[in-house]
Design a protein around this motif. Structure first.
Motif, mmCIF file in Angstrom:
data_model
loop_
_atom_site.group_PDB
_atom_site.id
_atom_site.type_symbol
_atom_site.label_atom_id
_atom_site.label_comp_id
_atom_site.label_asym_id
_atom_site.label_seq_id
_atom_site.Cartn_x
_atom_site.Cartn_y
_atom_site.Cartn_z
ATOM 1 N N LEU A 78 0.830 -1.210 0.000
ATOM 2 C CA LEU A 78 0.000 0.000 0.000
ATOM 3 C C LEU A 78 0.862 1.257 0.000
ATOM 4 N N GLY A 79 2.021 1.184 0.654
ATOM 5 C CA GLY A 79 2.939 2.318 0.625
ATOM 6 C C GLY A 79 3.410 2.617 -0.785
ATOM 7 N N GLN A 80 3.670 1.591 -1.559
ATOM 8 C CA GLN A 80 4.057 1.795 -2.959
ATOM 9 C C GLN A 80 2.939 2.458 -3.748
ATOM 10 N N LEU A 81 1.712 1.972 -3.572
ATOM 11 C CA LEU A 81 0.566 2.536 -4.290
ATOM 12 C C LEU A 81 0.339 3.990 -3.913
ATOM 13 N N ALA A 82 0.568 4.318 -2.654
ATOM 14 C CA ALA A 82 0.360 5.692 -2.191
ATOM 15 C C ALA A 82 1.347 6.656 -2.845
ATOM 16 N N LEU A 83 2.569 6.219 -3.037
ATOM 17 C CA LEU A 83 3.610 7.105 -3.567
ATOM 18 C C LEU A 83 3.556 7.274 -5.077
ATOM 19 N N ASP A 84 3.004 6.296 -5.766
ATOM 20 C CA ASP A 84 2.985 6.336 -7.233
ATOM 21 C C ASP A 84 1.545 6.242 -7.709
ATOM 22 N N SER A 85 0.977 7.380 -8.072
ATOM 23 C CA SER A 85 -0.430 7.423 -8.473
ATOM 24 C C SER A 85 -0.697 6.674 -9.771
ATOM 25 N N ASN A 86 0.347 6.395 -10.534
ATOM 26 C CA ASN A 86 0.176 5.655 -11.786
ATOM 27 C C ASN A 86 0.265 4.147 -11.592
ATOM 28 N N LEU A 87 0.713 3.720 -10.411
ATOM 29 C CA LEU A 87 0.881 2.302 -10.142
ATOM 30 C C LEU A 87 -0.461 1.683 -9.758
ATOM 31 N N ARG A 88 -0.709 0.480 -10.234
ATOM 32 C CA ARG A 88 -1.936 -0.240 -9.934
ATOM 33 C C ARG A 88 -1.613 -1.530 -9.183
ATOM 34 N N LEU A 89 -2.562 -1.974 -8.380
ATOM 35 C CA LEU A 89 -2.335 -3.154 -7.554
ATOM 36 C C LEU A 89 -1.951 -4.362 -8.402
ATOM 37 N N ASN A 90 -2.593 -4.513 -9.551
ATOM 38 C CA ASN A 90 -2.298 -5.675 -10.384
ATOM 39 C C ASN A 90 -0.957 -5.573 -11.102
#
Length: 474
Positions: free
Chosen positions: A426-438
Protein backbone atom coordinates in the motif's frame (compact mmCIF):
# COMPACT_ATOMS: atom_id res chain seq x y z
CA UNK A 1 11.34 2.51 -3.90
CA UNK A 2 12.03 1.80 -0.21
CA UNK A 3 9.17 1.43 2.29
CA UNK A 4 9.46 1.14 6.05
CA UNK A 5 6.51 -1.09 6.91
CA UNK A 6 5.35 -1.18 10.55
CA UNK A 7 3.08 -3.94 11.82
CA UNK A 8 1.83 -3.09 15.30
CA UNK A 9 0.31 -6.37 16.48
CA UNK A 10 -1.12 -7.73 19.71
CA UNK A 11 2.01 -9.42 20.98
CA UNK A 12 4.63 -7.13 19.43
CA UNK A 13 5.69 -4.64 16.78
CA UNK A 14 7.60 -5.51 13.62
CA UNK A 15 9.36 -3.05 11.35
CA UNK A 16 10.55 -4.11 7.90
CA UNK A 17 12.60 -2.08 5.44
CA UNK A 18 11.41 -3.21 2.01
CA UNK A 19 13.05 -2.15 -1.25
CA UNK A 20 11.72 -3.35 -4.61
CA UNK A 21 9.59 -5.96 -2.79
CA UNK A 22 12.65 -7.42 -1.01
CA UNK A 23 13.08 -7.31 2.76
CA UNK A 24 16.36 -5.52 3.53
CA UNK A 25 16.26 -5.46 7.33
CA UNK A 26 13.92 -6.18 10.23
CA UNK A 27 13.29 -4.99 13.78
CA UNK A 28 11.04 -6.44 16.44
CA UNK A 29 9.92 -5.64 19.98
CA UNK A 30 7.48 -7.68 22.04
CA UNK A 31 4.49 -6.24 23.90
CA UNK A 32 2.99 -7.67 27.05
CA UNK A 33 -0.73 -8.46 27.07
CA UNK A 34 -2.35 -8.81 30.48
CA UNK A 35 -5.29 -11.19 30.89
CA UNK A 36 -7.45 -10.69 33.98
CA UNK A 37 -10.72 -12.18 35.17
CA UNK A 38 -14.16 -11.19 33.87
CA UNK A 39 -13.01 -10.55 30.30
CA UNK A 40 -10.44 -7.84 31.02
CA UNK A 41 -7.55 -7.87 28.51
CA UNK A 42 -5.20 -4.87 28.35
CA UNK A 43 -1.85 -3.58 27.18
CA UNK A 44 0.10 -0.51 28.23
CA UNK A 45 -0.06 2.16 25.47
CA UNK A 46 3.35 3.58 26.41
CA UNK A 47 4.84 0.12 25.98
CA UNK A 48 3.19 -0.20 22.58
CA UNK A 49 4.57 3.16 21.45
CA UNK A 50 8.02 2.31 22.77
CA UNK A 51 7.87 -1.00 20.91
CA UNK A 52 7.41 0.93 17.66
CA UNK A 53 10.38 3.17 18.45
CA UNK A 54 12.54 0.17 19.35
CA UNK A 55 11.52 -1.92 16.31
CA UNK A 56 12.05 0.96 13.89
CA UNK A 57 15.39 1.91 15.42
CA UNK A 58 16.59 -1.70 15.32
CA UNK A 59 15.54 -2.04 11.71
CA UNK A 60 17.31 1.15 10.62
CA UNK A 61 20.45 0.45 12.64
CA UNK A 62 21.34 -2.59 10.56
CA UNK A 63 24.25 -2.22 8.18
CA UNK A 64 22.02 -3.16 5.22
CA UNK A 65 19.70 -0.20 5.92
CA UNK A 66 22.34 2.51 6.32
CA UNK A 67 22.64 3.44 2.65
CA UNK A 68 18.95 3.22 1.72
CA UNK A 69 16.74 6.28 1.38
CA UNK A 70 13.28 5.66 2.81
CA UNK A 71 10.47 7.01 0.63
CA UNK A 72 7.54 6.31 2.94
CA UNK A 73 6.43 4.70 6.19
CA UNK A 74 3.34 2.46 6.19
CA UNK A 75 1.36 1.25 9.19
CA UNK A 76 -0.72 -1.86 9.86
CA UNK A 77 -2.63 -2.10 13.12
CA UNK A 78 -4.32 -4.69 15.33
CA UNK A 79 -7.79 -3.48 14.43
CA UNK A 80 -10.34 -3.74 17.19
CA UNK A 81 -8.24 -2.50 20.13
CA UNK A 82 -9.14 0.91 21.60
CA UNK A 83 -7.96 3.51 24.12
CA UNK A 84 -8.67 6.97 25.46
CA UNK A 85 -6.11 9.76 24.97
CA UNK A 86 -5.63 13.49 25.37
CA UNK A 87 -5.97 15.29 22.03
CA UNK A 88 -3.62 18.13 23.08
CA UNK A 89 -0.77 16.26 24.76
CA UNK A 90 -1.37 12.93 22.95
CA UNK A 91 -0.83 11.22 26.29
CA UNK A 92 -2.99 8.13 26.95
CA UNK A 93 -5.58 8.36 29.70
CA UNK A 94 -6.50 4.68 29.69
CA UNK A 95 -4.91 1.33 29.03
CA UNK A 96 -5.44 -0.21 25.61
CA UNK A 97 -8.48 -2.47 25.61
CA UNK A 98 -7.22 -5.34 23.45
CA UNK A 99 -9.59 -6.85 20.89
CA UNK A 100 -10.02 -9.90 23.16
CA UNK A 101 -11.48 -7.69 25.94
CA UNK A 102 -15.14 -8.59 26.57
CA UNK A 103 -16.09 -6.28 29.45
CA UNK A 104 -18.55 -4.46 27.19
CA UNK A 105 -20.62 -7.61 26.61
CA UNK A 106 -23.50 -6.19 28.66
CA UNK A 107 -23.68 -3.17 26.32
CA UNK A 108 -24.15 -5.57 23.41
CA UNK A 109 -26.88 -7.44 25.29
CA UNK A 110 -28.68 -4.16 25.97
CA UNK A 111 -28.77 -3.60 22.19
CA UNK A 112 -29.83 -7.12 21.25
CA UNK A 113 -32.95 -5.82 19.49
CA UNK A 114 -30.62 -4.12 16.97
CA UNK A 115 -28.53 -7.24 16.22
CA UNK A 116 -30.09 -7.91 12.81
CA UNK A 117 -29.89 -4.24 11.81
CA UNK A 118 -26.26 -4.00 12.93
CA UNK A 119 -25.40 -7.11 10.91
CA UNK A 120 -27.13 -5.76 7.80
CA UNK A 121 -25.53 -2.31 7.97
CA UNK A 122 -22.03 -3.31 9.08
CA UNK A 123 -21.58 -6.99 8.24
CA UNK A 124 -20.57 -7.58 11.87
CA UNK A 125 -22.01 -9.43 14.83
CA UNK A 126 -23.21 -7.48 17.88
CA UNK A 127 -20.26 -8.61 19.98
CA UNK A 128 -17.65 -6.93 22.26
CA UNK A 129 -14.88 -8.15 19.93
CA UNK A 130 -15.66 -5.18 17.72
CA UNK A 131 -15.01 -1.52 18.40
CA UNK A 132 -18.35 0.21 19.12
CA UNK A 133 -19.11 -1.45 22.48
CA UNK A 134 -15.56 -0.83 23.68
CA UNK A 135 -15.84 2.85 22.71
CA UNK A 136 -19.15 3.15 24.55
CA UNK A 137 -17.71 1.34 27.60
CA UNK A 138 -14.70 3.68 27.74
CA UNK A 139 -16.94 6.69 27.14
CA UNK A 140 -18.76 5.85 30.36
CA UNK A 141 -15.42 5.99 32.21
CA UNK A 142 -14.05 9.05 30.39
CA UNK A 143 -17.06 11.17 29.38
CA UNK A 144 -15.21 14.41 28.71
CA UNK A 145 -12.07 16.01 27.31
CA UNK A 146 -10.40 13.08 25.57
CA UNK A 147 -10.42 11.16 22.34
CA UNK A 148 -11.53 7.54 22.39
CA UNK A 149 -10.48 5.71 19.24
CA UNK A 150 -8.99 2.59 17.82
CA UNK A 151 -5.29 2.25 18.55
CA UNK A 152 -4.23 3.21 15.03
CA UNK A 153 -5.63 6.75 15.31
CA UNK A 154 -3.57 7.42 18.42
CA UNK A 155 -0.43 6.07 16.77
CA UNK A 156 -1.06 8.14 13.63
CA UNK A 157 -1.55 11.26 15.78
CA UNK A 158 1.75 10.60 17.55
CA UNK A 159 3.51 10.04 14.23
CA UNK A 160 2.04 12.93 12.23
CA UNK A 161 -0.41 14.98 14.31
CA UNK A 162 -3.31 13.94 12.04
CA UNK A 163 -6.65 12.54 13.29
CA UNK A 164 -7.16 9.69 10.84
CA UNK A 165 -8.19 6.07 10.42
CA UNK A 166 -8.38 3.94 7.27
CA UNK A 167 -11.44 2.39 5.66
CA UNK A 168 -10.53 -1.22 6.45
CA UNK A 169 -9.96 -0.48 10.14
CA UNK A 170 -13.14 1.61 10.30
CA UNK A 171 -15.13 -1.27 8.80
CA UNK A 172 -14.34 -3.28 11.95
CA UNK A 173 -15.93 -0.65 14.18
CA UNK A 174 -19.64 -1.56 13.98
CA UNK A 175 -20.15 2.16 13.33
CA UNK A 176 -19.36 2.22 9.62
CA UNK A 177 -21.80 1.54 6.81
CA UNK A 178 -20.44 -1.39 4.82
CA UNK A 179 -21.57 0.08 1.49
CA UNK A 180 -20.40 3.67 1.93
CA UNK A 181 -17.35 3.02 4.08
CA UNK A 182 -18.25 6.07 6.18
CA UNK A 183 -19.49 6.65 9.73
CA UNK A 184 -23.23 5.90 9.94
CA UNK A 185 -25.52 8.23 11.90
CA UNK A 186 -28.01 5.50 12.83
CA UNK A 187 -25.30 3.21 14.17
CA UNK A 188 -23.71 6.05 16.12
CA UNK A 189 -27.07 6.73 17.78
CA UNK A 190 -27.55 3.04 18.63
CA UNK A 191 -24.30 3.11 20.59
CA UNK A 192 -24.99 6.48 22.23
CA UNK A 193 -22.01 8.18 20.60
CA UNK A 194 -23.75 11.20 19.04
CA UNK A 195 -21.32 13.66 20.59
CA UNK A 196 -18.24 11.56 19.92
CA UNK A 197 -15.36 12.89 17.84
CA UNK A 198 -14.61 10.43 15.03
CA UNK A 199 -11.41 10.46 12.95
CA UNK A 200 -11.53 11.07 9.23
CA UNK A 201 -11.73 7.85 7.19
CA UNK A 202 -9.29 7.63 4.27
CA UNK A 203 -8.49 5.07 1.59
CA UNK A 204 -5.75 2.54 2.21
CA UNK A 205 -3.35 4.05 -0.34
CA UNK A 206 -3.68 7.64 0.91
CA UNK A 207 -0.81 9.83 2.08
CA UNK A 208 -1.55 10.90 5.65
CA UNK A 209 1.17 13.49 6.29
CA UNK A 210 4.81 13.81 7.25
CA UNK A 211 6.24 12.13 10.33
CA UNK A 212 7.28 14.63 12.99
CA UNK A 213 7.70 12.56 16.14
CA UNK A 214 10.65 13.56 18.31
CA UNK A 215 11.04 9.90 19.28
CA UNK A 216 11.79 8.97 15.66
CA UNK A 217 14.22 11.62 14.37
CA UNK A 218 15.43 9.40 11.52
CA UNK A 219 11.94 9.47 10.04
CA UNK A 220 11.37 13.23 10.26
CA UNK A 221 9.75 14.57 7.08
CA UNK A 222 9.09 11.15 5.55
CA UNK A 223 5.44 10.69 4.54
CA UNK A 224 3.20 8.22 6.35
CA UNK A 225 1.50 6.56 3.40
CA UNK A 226 -0.47 3.33 3.38
CA UNK A 227 -2.69 2.22 6.29
CA UNK A 228 -4.63 -1.00 6.85
CA UNK A 229 -5.90 -3.40 9.49
CA UNK A 230 -3.55 -6.34 10.07
CA UNK A 231 -5.58 -9.29 8.79
CA UNK A 232 -6.54 -7.56 5.54
CA UNK A 233 -2.86 -6.72 5.04
CA UNK A 234 -1.98 -10.41 5.28
CA UNK A 235 -4.77 -11.25 2.81
CA UNK A 236 -3.15 -8.81 0.37
CA UNK A 237 0.40 -10.04 0.96
CA UNK A 238 -0.61 -13.64 0.32
CA UNK A 239 -1.98 -12.62 -3.08
CA UNK A 240 -5.61 -13.43 -2.27
CA UNK A 241 -6.81 -10.95 -4.86
CA UNK A 242 -9.58 -13.05 -6.42
CA UNK A 243 -12.92 -14.04 -4.93
CA UNK A 244 -12.68 -17.42 -3.20
CA UNK A 245 -9.00 -17.17 -2.32
CA UNK A 246 -8.41 -17.52 1.42
CA UNK A 247 -5.74 -17.24 4.09
CA UNK A 248 -5.46 -18.03 7.78
CA UNK A 249 -3.04 -16.27 10.12
CA UNK A 250 -2.02 -18.33 13.15
CA UNK A 251 -1.01 -15.50 15.46
CA UNK A 252 -2.32 -14.53 18.89
CA UNK A 253 -5.57 -15.83 17.48
CA UNK A 254 -6.26 -17.66 14.24
CA UNK A 255 -8.02 -15.51 11.63
CA UNK A 256 -9.49 -17.02 8.49
CA UNK A 257 -10.32 -14.56 5.69
CA UNK A 258 -11.68 -15.21 2.22
CA UNK A 259 -11.90 -12.66 -0.57
CA UNK A 260 -15.55 -12.26 -1.65
CA UNK A 261 -15.04 -9.68 -4.41
CA UNK A 262 -16.23 -6.12 -4.76
CA UNK A 263 -19.87 -6.62 -3.80
CA UNK A 264 -21.24 -6.49 -0.28
CA UNK A 265 -22.43 -9.90 0.94
CA UNK A 266 -23.81 -10.45 4.43
CA UNK A 267 -23.10 -13.88 5.89
CA UNK A 268 -26.10 -16.08 6.53
CA UNK A 269 -24.07 -18.09 9.02
CA UNK A 270 -22.82 -15.47 11.51
CA UNK A 271 -19.44 -14.82 9.93
CA UNK A 272 -18.19 -11.24 9.56
CA UNK A 273 -18.01 -9.18 6.37
CA UNK A 274 -15.62 -6.23 6.15
CA UNK A 275 -13.81 -4.02 3.66
CA UNK A 276 -10.40 -5.47 2.87
CA UNK A 277 -9.03 -2.47 1.00
CA UNK A 278 -10.01 0.47 -1.13
CA UNK A 279 -7.27 1.77 -3.42
CA UNK A 280 -7.20 3.55 -6.77
CA UNK A 281 -8.06 0.51 -8.89
CA UNK A 282 -9.39 -2.06 -6.43
CA UNK A 283 -12.18 -2.34 -3.89
CA UNK A 284 -12.51 -5.62 -2.05
CA UNK A 285 -14.63 -7.19 0.69
CA UNK A 286 -13.76 -10.24 2.75
CA UNK A 287 -15.62 -12.67 4.95
CA UNK A 288 -13.90 -13.83 8.10
CA UNK A 289 -14.08 -16.01 11.17
CA UNK A 290 -11.99 -15.92 14.31
CA UNK A 291 -10.40 -18.34 16.75
CA UNK A 292 -9.57 -15.99 19.60
CA UNK A 293 -6.71 -18.02 21.08
CA UNK A 294 -4.05 -19.73 18.96
CA UNK A 295 -0.49 -18.75 19.90
CA UNK A 296 -1.97 -17.38 23.12
CA UNK A 297 -3.26 -20.89 23.88
CA UNK A 298 0.26 -22.23 23.30
CA UNK A 299 1.56 -19.51 25.64
CA UNK A 300 -0.83 -20.84 28.30
CA UNK A 301 0.60 -24.32 27.81
CA UNK A 302 4.11 -22.92 28.20
CA UNK A 303 3.29 -20.78 31.24
CA UNK A 304 1.72 -23.73 33.01
CA UNK A 305 4.54 -26.10 31.98
CA UNK A 306 2.47 -28.45 29.89
CA UNK A 307 4.93 -27.54 27.14
CA UNK A 308 8.59 -26.95 27.94
CA UNK A 309 9.31 -25.16 24.65
CA UNK A 310 7.58 -24.35 21.37
CA UNK A 311 10.21 -26.59 19.79
CA UNK A 312 8.55 -29.49 21.57
CA UNK A 313 5.34 -29.23 19.53
CA UNK A 314 6.43 -31.48 16.69
CA UNK A 315 7.65 -34.17 19.07
CA UNK A 316 4.28 -34.41 20.85
CA UNK A 317 2.37 -37.68 20.38
CA UNK A 318 -0.21 -37.60 17.60
CA UNK A 319 -2.62 -39.70 19.68
CA UNK A 320 -4.24 -37.66 22.47
CA UNK A 321 -5.28 -40.73 24.48
CA UNK A 322 -8.95 -39.81 24.26
CA UNK A 323 -8.55 -36.13 25.21
CA UNK A 324 -10.40 -33.40 23.29
CA UNK A 325 -10.02 -29.65 23.84
CA UNK A 326 -12.01 -26.56 23.02
CA UNK A 327 -9.34 -23.93 23.74
CA UNK A 328 -11.47 -20.80 23.99
CA UNK A 329 -9.36 -19.15 26.69
CA UNK A 330 -10.63 -15.70 25.62
CA UNK A 331 -14.14 -16.62 24.53
CA UNK A 332 -15.35 -17.50 21.04
CA UNK A 333 -15.81 -15.57 17.83
CA UNK A 334 -17.64 -16.80 14.72
CA UNK A 335 -19.81 -18.72 14.47
CA UNK A 336 -20.46 -19.23 18.20
CA UNK A 337 -20.11 -15.61 19.41
CA UNK A 338 -19.70 -16.43 23.08
CA UNK A 339 -17.64 -13.55 24.54
CA UNK A 340 -17.75 -15.04 28.01
CA UNK A 341 -17.04 -18.60 26.91
CA UNK A 342 -14.21 -20.51 28.51
CA UNK A 343 -11.78 -23.22 27.48
CA UNK A 344 -12.72 -26.82 28.14
CA UNK A 345 -10.85 -30.12 28.10
CA UNK A 346 -12.73 -33.41 27.92
CA UNK A 347 -11.55 -36.95 28.56
CA UNK A 348 -8.92 -36.43 31.24
CA UNK A 349 -7.94 -39.52 33.19
CA UNK A 350 -4.97 -40.66 35.25
CA UNK A 351 -3.20 -42.03 32.19
CA UNK A 352 -3.14 -38.70 30.32
CA UNK A 353 0.26 -37.00 30.03
CA UNK A 354 1.05 -33.31 29.71
CA UNK A 355 2.15 -34.00 26.12
CA UNK A 356 -1.19 -35.57 25.20
CA UNK A 357 -3.08 -32.67 26.76
CA UNK A 358 -0.90 -30.22 24.82
CA UNK A 359 -1.58 -32.04 21.57
CA UNK A 360 -5.32 -31.91 22.29
CA UNK A 361 -5.16 -28.13 22.69
CA UNK A 362 -3.29 -27.76 19.39
CA UNK A 363 -5.79 -30.04 17.69
CA UNK A 364 -8.57 -27.88 19.12
CA UNK A 365 -7.14 -24.82 17.38
CA UNK A 366 -7.06 -26.62 14.02
CA UNK A 367 -10.55 -28.04 14.58
CA UNK A 368 -12.01 -24.58 15.14
CA UNK A 369 -10.33 -23.37 11.94
CA UNK A 370 -11.88 -26.35 10.14
CA UNK A 371 -15.29 -25.34 11.47
CA UNK A 372 -14.78 -21.90 9.95
CA UNK A 373 -13.88 -23.42 6.58
CA UNK A 374 -17.12 -25.42 6.70
CA UNK A 375 -19.19 -22.36 7.62
CA UNK A 376 -17.59 -20.29 4.86
CA UNK A 377 -18.59 -23.07 2.43
CA UNK A 378 -22.20 -22.68 3.59
CA UNK A 379 -21.95 -19.03 2.54
CA UNK A 380 -20.79 -20.10 -0.93
CA UNK A 381 -16.98 -20.05 -0.79
CA UNK A 382 -15.55 -23.56 -1.10
CA UNK A 383 -11.94 -23.35 0.02
CA UNK A 384 -9.71 -25.94 -1.63
CA UNK A 385 -6.39 -24.23 -0.91
CA UNK A 386 -5.66 -22.32 2.28
CA UNK A 387 -2.69 -19.95 2.44
CA UNK A 388 -1.31 -19.69 5.96
CA UNK A 389 1.11 -17.49 7.89
CA UNK A 390 2.10 -16.86 11.49
CA UNK A 391 4.37 -18.54 14.00
CA UNK A 392 2.39 -21.77 14.42
CA UNK A 393 2.73 -22.55 10.72
CA UNK A 394 6.28 -23.65 11.52
CA UNK A 395 4.82 -26.75 13.17
CA UNK A 396 4.73 -29.54 10.60
CA UNK A 397 2.47 -31.75 12.71
CA UNK A 398 -0.08 -28.97 13.27
CA UNK A 399 -0.19 -27.99 9.60
CA UNK A 400 -0.49 -31.62 8.50
CA UNK A 401 -3.33 -32.13 10.98
CA UNK A 402 -5.00 -28.99 9.60
CA UNK A 403 -4.76 -30.34 6.04
CA UNK A 404 -6.05 -33.77 7.12
CA UNK A 405 -8.99 -32.45 9.10
CA UNK A 406 -10.09 -29.67 6.75
CA UNK A 407 -9.42 -31.74 3.63
CA UNK A 408 -7.68 -28.82 1.93
CA UNK A 409 -4.21 -28.08 0.64
CA UNK A 410 -2.24 -25.91 3.07
CA UNK A 411 0.21 -23.45 1.48
CA UNK A 412 2.70 -21.90 3.90
CA UNK A 413 3.64 -18.28 3.24
CA UNK A 414 7.45 -18.12 2.96
CA UNK A 415 7.98 -15.04 5.10
CA UNK A 416 7.14 -14.60 8.82
CA UNK A 417 5.88 -11.04 8.35
CA UNK A 418 2.95 -11.19 5.94
CA UNK A 419 1.14 -8.23 7.50
CA UNK A 420 4.12 -5.88 7.15
CA UNK A 421 4.67 -6.97 3.56
CA UNK A 422 1.01 -6.30 2.76
CA UNK A 423 1.03 -2.77 4.14
CA UNK A 424 4.31 -2.16 2.31
CA UNK A 425 2.43 -2.77 -0.95
CA UNK A 426 0.00 0.00 0.00
CA UNK A 427 2.94 2.32 0.63
CA UNK A 428 4.06 1.79 -2.96
CA UNK A 429 0.57 2.54 -4.29
CA UNK A 430 0.36 5.69 -2.19
CA UNK A 431 3.61 7.10 -3.57
CA UNK A 432 2.98 6.34 -7.23
CA UNK A 433 -0.43 7.42 -8.47
CA UNK A 434 0.18 5.65 -11.79
CA UNK A 435 0.88 2.30 -10.14
CA UNK A 436 -1.94 -0.24 -9.93
CA UNK A 437 -2.33 -3.15 -7.55
CA UNK A 438 -2.30 -5.67 -10.38
CA UNK A 439 1.06 -4.28 -11.54
CA UNK A 440 2.86 -5.12 -8.29
CA UNK A 441 4.64 -8.45 -8.28
CA UNK A 442 2.83 -10.42 -5.57
CA UNK A 443 3.81 -13.82 -6.90
CA UNK A 444 4.22 -16.00 -3.83
CA UNK A 445 6.38 -19.12 -3.82
CA UNK A 446 5.13 -21.05 -0.82
CA UNK A 447 7.77 -22.54 1.45
CA UNK A 448 5.85 -25.74 2.05
CA UNK A 449 2.64 -27.44 0.96
CA UNK A 450 0.63 -29.95 2.97
CA UNK A 451 -1.94 -32.27 1.42
CA UNK A 452 -4.57 -34.38 3.19
CA UNK A 453 -3.43 -37.86 4.16
CA UNK A 454 -6.72 -38.74 5.83
CA UNK A 455 -9.77 -39.92 3.94
CA UNK A 456 -12.80 -37.68 3.99
CA UNK A 457 -14.62 -40.28 6.10
CA UNK A 458 -11.86 -40.27 8.73
CA UNK A 459 -11.89 -36.46 8.91
CA UNK A 460 -15.69 -36.44 9.27
CA UNK A 461 -15.53 -39.09 12.00
CA UNK A 462 -12.99 -37.06 14.00
CA UNK A 463 -15.00 -33.84 13.64
CA UNK A 464 -18.22 -35.54 14.71
CA UNK A 465 -16.48 -37.09 17.72
CA UNK A 466 -14.95 -33.72 18.70
CA UNK A 467 -18.29 -31.96 18.36
CA UNK A 468 -20.07 -34.65 20.38
CA UNK A 469 -17.54 -34.35 23.21
CA UNK A 470 -17.38 -30.54 23.30
CA UNK A 471 -20.86 -29.37 22.27
CA UNK A 472 -21.96 -28.55 25.83
CA UNK A 473 -18.62 -27.23 27.10
CA UNK A 474 -18.62 -23.61 25.84
Amino acid sequence: MAILAIDQGTSGTKALLIENNKVISRGFCSVQVQHFSEGKVESNPAEIWNSIVFAVTSCLDSSEAKSIQIHSVSLANQGESVLAWDSKTLEPVSQVLIWQDSRSANLCQERSKYTSLIRELTGLENDPYFVAPKLAWLKNLHPNNCEITTLDSWLIAKLTGEFITDISTASRSMLTNLETGQWDKELIEIWGLQNHNFPKIINNDAIVGEINSLDLPDLKGIPLAGLIVDQAAALLAENCLQAGEAKCTYGTGAFLLTNIGNQKKISQNRLSTSIAWKVSDSFCYYEDGQVFTATSAVDWLLTNRFLHSVNEIDSLPLDTNGVFALPGFAGYGAPRWKPNGTASIFGLHLGVTRQELSRAVLNGIATQVTELIEVIALDGSNIKQLRVDGGLTQSETLMQFQADLAQVEIQVFPHPDATAIGVGVLGQLALDSNLRLNQIDLEVKFSKNYYPNWSKDKATEYLNDWRDKTKNLV
